[in-house]
Write a protein that holds these residues in place. Structure first.
Motif, PDB file in Angstrom:
ATOM      1  N   ASP A   1       0.836  -1.211   0.000  1.00 36.58           N
ATOM      2  CA  ASP A   1       0.000   0.000   0.000  1.00 36.58           C
ATOM      3  C   ASP A   1       0.870   1.261   0.000  1.00 36.58           C
ATOM      4  OD1 ASP A   1       1.135  -0.402   2.484  1.00 36.58           O
ATOM      5  OD2 ASP A   1      -0.602   0.317   3.614  1.00 36.58           O
ATOM      6  N   ILE A   2       2.097   1.146  -0.469  1.00 31.43           N
ATOM      7  CA  ILE A   2       3.013   2.291  -0.352  1.00 31.43           C
ATOM      8  C   ILE A   2       2.565   3.431  -1.276  1.00 31.43           C
ATOM      9  CG2 ILE A   2       5.440   3.037  -0.334  1.00 31.43           C
ATOM     10  CD1 ILE A   2       4.684   0.743   1.678  1.00 31.43           C
ATOM     11  N   GLY A   3       2.241   3.079  -2.515  1.00 27.26           N
ATOM     12  CA  GLY A   3       1.831   4.123  -3.464  1.00 27.26           C
ATOM     13  C   GLY A   3       0.396   4.593  -3.263  1.00 27.26           C
ATOM     14  N   THR A   4      -0.406   3.810  -2.558  1.00 26.29           N
ATOM     15  CA  THR A   4      -1.816   4.191  -2.379  1.00 26.29           C
ATOM     16  C   THR A   4      -2.079   4.868  -1.029  1.00 26.29           C
ATOM     17  OG1 THR A   4      -2.188   1.920  -1.632  1.00 26.29           O
ATOM     18  CG2 THR A   4      -2.828   2.432  -3.911  1.00 26.29           C
ATOM     19  N   VAL A   5      -1.403   4.411   0.019  1.00 23.80           N
ATOM     20  CA  VAL A   5      -1.729   4.891   1.373  1.00 23.80           C
ATOM     21  C   VAL A   5      -0.529   5.548   2.078  1.00 23.80           C
ATOM     22  CG1 VAL A   5      -2.508   4.174   3.680  1.00 23.80           C
ATOM     23  CG2 VAL A   5      -3.530   3.145   1.641  1.00 23.80           C
ATOM     24  N   VAL A   6       0.609   4.876   2.062  1.00 25.29           N
ATOM     25  CA  VAL A   6       1.752   5.374   2.858  1.00 25.29           C
ATOM     26  C   VAL A   6       2.312   6.644   2.226  1.00 25.29           C
ATOM     27  CG1 VAL A   6       4.005   4.794   3.856  1.00 25.29           C
ATOM     28  CG2 VAL A   6       2.261   3.019   3.632  1.00 25.29           C
ATOM     29  N   PHE A   7       2.612   6.569   0.922  1.00 26.20           N
ATOM     30  CA  PHE A   7       3.113   7.757   0.208  1.00 26.20           C
ATOM     31  C   PHE A   7       2.314   7.984  -1.072  1.00 26.20           C
ATOM     32  CE2 PHE A   7       7.039   6.506   2.585  1.00 26.20           C
ATOM     33  CZ  PHE A   7       7.056   7.616   3.418  1.00 26.20           C
ATOM     34  N   PRO A   8       1.058   8.443  -0.931  1.00 28.70           N
ATOM     35  CA  PRO A   8       0.234   8.638  -2.132  1.00 28.70           C
ATOM     36  C   PRO A   8       0.794   9.715  -3.058  1.00 28.70           C
ATOM     37  CG  PRO A   8      -0.905   9.419  -0.158  1.00 28.70           C
ATOM     38  CD  PRO A   8       0.338   8.749   0.308  1.00 28.70           C
ATOM     39  N   ARG A   9       1.694  10.561  -2.525  1.00 25.56           N
ATOM     40  CA  ARG A   9       2.282  11.607  -3.376  1.00 25.56           C
ATOM     41  C   ARG A   9       3.713  11.271  -3.811  1.00 25.56           C
ATOM     42  NH1 ARG A   9       1.231  17.330  -0.878  1.00 25.56           N
ATOM     43  NH2 ARG A   9       1.854  17.872  -3.000  1.00 25.56           N
ATOM     44  N   ALA A  10       4.068   9.992  -3.728  1.00 26.85           N
ATOM     45  CA  ALA A  10       5.416   9.565  -4.158  1.00 26.85           C
ATOM     46  C   ALA A  10       5.636  10.003  -5.601  1.00 26.85           C
ATOM     47  CB  ALA A  10       5.532   8.049  -4.050  1.00 26.85           C
ATOM     48  N   GLU A  11       6.856  10.448  -5.894  1.00 26.91           N
ATOM     49  CA  GLU A  11       7.146  10.963  -7.242  1.00 26.91           C
ATOM     50  C   GLU A  11       7.278   9.851  -8.271  1.00 26.91           C
ATOM     51  OE1 GLU A  11       9.021  11.871  -4.572  1.00 26.91           O
ATOM     52  OE2 GLU A  11       8.665  14.031  -4.337  1.00 26.91           O
ATOM     53  N   LEU A  12       7.575   8.642  -7.801  1.00 28.53           N
ATOM     54  CA  LEU A  12       7.638   7.507  -8.733  1.00 28.53           C
ATOM     55  C   LEU A  12       7.003   6.295  -8.055  1.00 28.53           C
ATOM     56  CD1 LEU A  12       8.566   6.223 -11.407  1.00 28.53           C
ATOM     57  CD2 LEU A  12      10.769   5.751 -10.338  1.00 28.53           C
ATOM     58  N   LYS A  13       6.024   5.714  -8.758  1.00 25.35           N
ATOM     59  CA  LYS A  13       5.347   4.528  -8.215  1.00 25.35           C
ATOM     60  C   LYS A  13       5.464   3.390  -9.226  1.00 25.35           C
ATOM     61  CE  LYS A  13       1.823   7.355  -5.962  1.00 25.35           C
ATOM     62  NZ  LYS A  13       0.376   7.620  -5.839  1.00 25.35           N
ATOM     63  N   ILE A  14       5.855   2.241  -8.713  1.00 21.91           N
ATOM     64  CA  ILE A  14       5.978   1.057  -9.565  1.00 21.91           C
ATOM     65  C   ILE A  14       5.036  -0.010  -9.021  1.00 21.91           C
ATOM     66  CG2 ILE A  14       7.549  -0.767 -10.386  1.00 21.91           C
ATOM     67  CD1 ILE A  14       8.424   2.029 -11.342  1.00 21.91           C
ATOM     68  N   PHE A  15       4.257  -0.624  -9.895  1.00 19.89           N
ATOM     69  CA  PHE A  15       3.482  -1.796  -9.491  1.00 19.89           C
ATOM     70  C   PHE A  15       4.113  -2.986 -10.193  1.00 19.89           C
ATOM     71  CE2 PHE A  15       0.085  -4.837  -9.095  1.00 19.89           C
ATOM     72  CZ  PHE A  15      -0.369  -4.598  -7.798  1.00 19.89           C
ATOM     73  N   LEU A  16       4.727  -3.845  -9.390  1.00 21.39           N
ATOM     74  CA  LEU A  16       5.524  -4.945  -9.930  1.00 21.39           C
ATOM     75  C   LEU A  16       4.689  -6.226  -9.984  1.00 21.39           C
ATOM     76  CD1 LEU A  16       8.491  -5.271 -10.814  1.00 21.39           C
ATOM     77  CD2 LEU A  16       8.991  -6.112  -8.526  1.00 21.39           C
ATOM     78  N   GLU A  17       4.667  -6.845 -11.146  1.00 17.65           N
ATOM     79  CA  GLU A  17       3.884  -8.066 -11.337  1.00 17.65           C
ATOM     80  C   GLU A  17       4.766  -9.177 -11.896  1.00 17.65           C
ATOM     81  OE1 GLU A  17       1.384  -9.627 -10.764  1.00 17.65           O
ATOM     82  OE2 GLU A  17      -0.369  -8.359 -10.475  1.00 17.65           O
ATOM     83  N   ALA A  18       4.338 -10.384 -11.727  1.00 14.68           N
ATOM     84  CA  ALA A  18       4.925 -11.550 -12.406  1.00 14.68           C
ATOM     85  C   ALA A  18       3.875 -12.652 -12.271  1.00 14.68           C
ATOM     86  CB  ALA A  18       6.243 -11.972 -11.762  1.00 14.68           C
ATOM     87  N   SER A  19       3.919 -13.645 -13.128  1.00 13.21           N
ATOM     88  CA  SER A  19       2.878 -14.684 -13.070  1.00 13.21           C
ATOM     89  C   SER A  19       2.974 -15.421 -11.731  1.00 13.21           C
ATOM     90  CB  SER A  19       3.056 -15.676 -14.219  1.00 13.21           C
ATOM     91  OG  SER A  19       4.145 -16.531 -13.932  1.00 13.21           O
ATOM     92  N   PRO A  20       1.835 -15.918 -11.206  1.00 13.43           N
ATOM     93  CA  PRO A  20       1.867 -16.637  -9.921  1.00 13.43           C
ATOM     94  C   PRO A  20       2.826 -17.816  -9.953  1.00 13.43           C
ATOM     95  CG  PRO A  20      -0.409 -16.236 -10.602  1.00 13.43           C
ATOM     96  CD  PRO A  20       0.453 -15.781 -11.742  1.00 13.43           C
ATOM     97  N   GLU A  21       2.890 -18.525 -11.089  1.00 10.32           N
ATOM     98  CA  GLU A  21       3.761 -19.706 -11.168  1.00 10.32           C
ATOM     99  C   GLU A  21       5.235 -19.304 -11.042  1.00 10.32           C
ATOM    100  OE1 GLU A  21       1.300 -19.006 -13.273  1.00 10.32           O
ATOM    101  OE2 GLU A  21      -0.121 -20.567 -12.660  1.00 10.32           O
TER     102      GLU A  21
END
Ligand code: CDP
Ligand code: CDP
Length: 274
Positions: free
Chosen positions: A171-191
């Motif tokens: 929740d860093i980009g949504t709640v902790v630091f909603p005004r962060a200058e750079l936000k990354i949402f990192l994904e990879a397949s569950p497997e």
């Protein structure tokens, strides 16, 4: 009282929160301008590579690295030891308020063994003890409690105040630091994510089948995404990075490039205001 001391490698403890500022002489003004030091938020599901990426990016940029998940894990370890029911919100919030957690940089030996932050729970080092599947599950259950999150989020905001920080979690980009200058949402397949975790368990000599690890990861993801408070969700302004087929170095190069661009944009904007 809960306390996070987050130190960049090098400076003495007293200066833990004082991220160094880089002074630049600009041709335009001839005066000293401060290079902006960003707040970088990295969120994503279990095993997506957040810690490895955040640590590498922080090293390259000379930023502070903070693993917010380690705080939930440390508290979960204490709850398990003290047999606090993981659905007892009031008791968990009390536990959070009465707990002292410190994050410190690892020793070279710990770093070589894969640790990215040293974690201390009420002065006891729990860096390894929090990295079990049981603690991970307990952390994700306890993380559904609003009162617990309130306590931990306040500490994370305090530790990251001032910028020059890469913090990773859910929740860093949504709640902790909603005004962060750079936000990354990192994904990879569950497997692939489960495979990465399984390899770690193997290396530590822990007996778990790949199917068990996949089930653990899926269950935790579901709980993290579906909880009412601060669910795992991509912030609308986060850059989605799928690293299913990328290694840590490639992913870090991409994120460092994005960070440098943001630093430049902010520095140019600040220059215009001079
Ligand atoms: O912090 P998070 O749970 O998101 O993942 P991590 O602890 O950074 O990464 C889990 C494992 O996957 C580590 O052993 C990493 O070295 C590995 N990994 C990888 O092989 N390739 C990547 N692109 C990212 C991580
Ligand atoms: O390393 P991995 O991605 O497996 O998990 P972690 O980052 O160590 O986090 C453990 C658990 O703590 C997660 O499954 C979440 O339930 C919780 N957590 C959270 O709710 N919010 C955060 N900012 C970080 C972790």
């Amino acid at each position: 009282m809960l306390f996070v001391r987050a130190c960049a490698p090098g400076p003495p403890a007293l200066f833990c929160f004082l991220a160094p500022r880089i002074e630049l002489r600009t041709a335009r003004s001839g005066g000293a301008t401060k290079m902006p030091r960003l707040t970088i938020a990295i969120d994503g599901p279990a095993g997506s590579g957040k810690s490895s990426l955040a640590k590498r990016v922080a090293q390259t940029l000379g930023y502070l690295y903070l693993d917010s998940g380690a705080m939930y894990r440390a508290l979960a370890l204490k709850a398990l030891r003290e047999k606090v029911a993981l659905d007892n919100s009031l008791a968990l919030e009390d536990l959070a308020r009465g707990t002292h957690i410190e994050l410190k940089p690892p020793t070279p030996e710990q770093e070589a063994a894969g640790s990215k932050n040293r974690v201390f729970l009420d002065t006891e080092e729990v860096t390894q003890a929090i990295r079990t599947a049981e603690v991970a599950q307990a952390a994700s259950r306890l993380a559904t409690t609003a009162g617990v999150r309130e306590v931990l989020v306040a500490e994370q905001q305090r530790a990251g105040a001032g910028g020059g920080v890469v913090m990773e979690g859910r929740d860093i980009g949504t709640v902790v630091f909603p005004r962060a200058e750079l936000k990354i949402f990192l994904e990879a397949s569950p497997e692939v994510r489960a495979g990465r975790r399984w390899k770690e368990h193997q290396e530590k000599g822990e007996v778990m089948t790949l199917a068990q690890v996949l089930e653990e990861v899926r269950e935790r993801d579901r709980r993290d995404r579906e909880r009412k408070v601060s669910p795992l969700v991509r912030a609308s302004d986060a850059v989605l990075v799928d690293n299913t087929a990328m290694d840590v170095e490639e992913t870090a190069r991409l994120v460092v490039m994005l960070a440098r661009e943001r630093e430049k944009e902010l520095s140019t904007a600040a220059g215009r205001e001079l």
